[in-house]
Enzyme design. Structure first.
Site: not given
Length: 373
Positions: A163-164, A181, A310, A336
């Site tokens: 997602q980073n 993303h 994470g 996480n």
């Protein structure tokens, strides 16, 4: 039980006094800063050298927890990893939802609709990005990224969904990476679709805004003051100084917070067609491209183990992948700090830092040899 967790007035006074003493100590010793707030009390994790203040504080994983992950890796035929902001916090890139995250300072990322709405909004976005890019682009992978790259090279990890937008997995050496993303390292023209490196736009913006470029150069030449950045970030929007910069406090997408950002800032158009330029990332309020969604879903559906690292998987695009994995019969492992949306579905949940857990995993003798197909 909730009542017992609420600190008394005297406890609040003691906490305030302890924080004042800690702040005084950090100002005199800026290399030391490893504390965090939880339920109104100050939790000290001991003294450690903190190059970055974005990573959450958490106790190390137990040997039994690491052993459970090792066993899951060994038993898996096809293992896919889904990473979120918590994988990059140890590189100094903050997350959104932790106590130290961007949302804790009142930060609100620009939405896709706001970006498209007006030239003023776009100037504000690119001014903030222009200040933040030098530090963001210089960010280096941490032990979590390197551990995943090593595990992939040995055949224990078949692919990474992230997602980073920081591209740190690729920089660490991972090859099978799908950036859900997008990435802040590329820019796309909304008219002709041309993609170009973000650094090229930085150079164009510097030529159009030489005074601002000089200011950025002056700020980035200074060593970071972690405490000052954090305290200033909490004050953004309250200062009467319109030119104040939030100490270059890093944001998850690479920009910084500025007061009255974008006033007088000139934005470069596309070199080919003169169209609007946008970072090649999925803004809040926008949708992941369908082709990318399909690729991610196929990767997860074909796996028998999904490891979430994470990420709170609070956004549905990430949680949907967890649902697909579980519907396909895959085992779900979560690493996480803090709760996630998928905790009730997890087969294993470890609340520890990604770098600590993954580096121990990669050093395990059973996973240091290449996986036999």
């Amino acid at each position: 039980a909730l009542e017992a967790e609420r600190p008394s007035v005297s406890e609040n006074v003691i906490s305030a006094f302890r924080f004042a003493m800690l702040a005084r100590h950090v100002i005199k010793n800026p290399h030391v800063f490893c504390s965090t707030f939880k339920v109104g009390r100050l939790k000290d994790s001991g003294t450690c050298r903190a190059t970055h203040n974005a990573a959450p504080v958490a106790p190390p994983a137990t040997d039994e927890e690491i052993a459970s992950l090792v066993a899951a890796f060994q038993e898996s035929r096809r293992l896919v990893v889904l990473t979120g902001a918590g994988c990059s916090t140890e590189s100094g890139v903050p997350d959104y939802r932790s106590p130290q995250g961007a949302y804790s300072t009142g930060f609100k990322p620009m939405t896709h609709q706001q970006f498209l709405k007006s030239p003023t909004n776009r100037a504000r976005y690119w001014a903030r990005s222009f200040y933040g890019w030098p530090r963001f682009s210089a960010t280096q992978p941490n032990s979590a990224h390197f551990a995943l790259a090593e595990l992939e090279q040995r055949g224990w990890v078949d692919g990474i969904l992230t997602q980073n937008v920081d591209r740190l997995h690729t920089r660490a050496g991972s090859r099978e990476v799908l950036e859900l993303h997008g990435t802040s390292h590329e820019v796309i023209c909304l008219e002709c679709g041309r993609r170009s490196p973000r650094q090229a736009l930085q150079d164009a913006l510097a030529a159009l805004n030489p005074v601002v470029a000089a200011h950025v150069g002056e700020l980035t030449s200074r060593p970071p003051d972690l405490l000052a950045e954090r305290l200033q970030a909490l004050r953004v929007g309250t200062s009467q100084d319109d030119m104040r910069v939030a100490g270059l406090q890093q944001r998850p997408d690479g920009d910084v917070e500025l007061v009255n950002a974008g006033q007088g800032f000139l934005v470069a158009p596309c070199k080919d067609c003169g169209g609007l330029l946008k970072p090649d990332v999925v803004f809040f309020g926008d949708n992941i491209p369908q082709e990318r969604k399909d690729r991610a879903a196929a990767m997860v559906a074909s796996s028998d183990t999904l490891v979430v690292v994470g990420s709170s998987v609070m956004v549905y695009s990430a949680y949907r992948l967890v649902e697909i994995a579980k519907a396909s019969g895959a085992r779900l492992l979560i690493v996480n700090v803090g709760p996630t949306r998928a905790d009730r579905l997890a087969d294993v949940k470890i609340e520890a830092r990604a770098g600590e857990v993954l580096s121990r995993l990669a050093r395990c003798p059973n996973l240091q040899l290449p996986k036999l197909l």
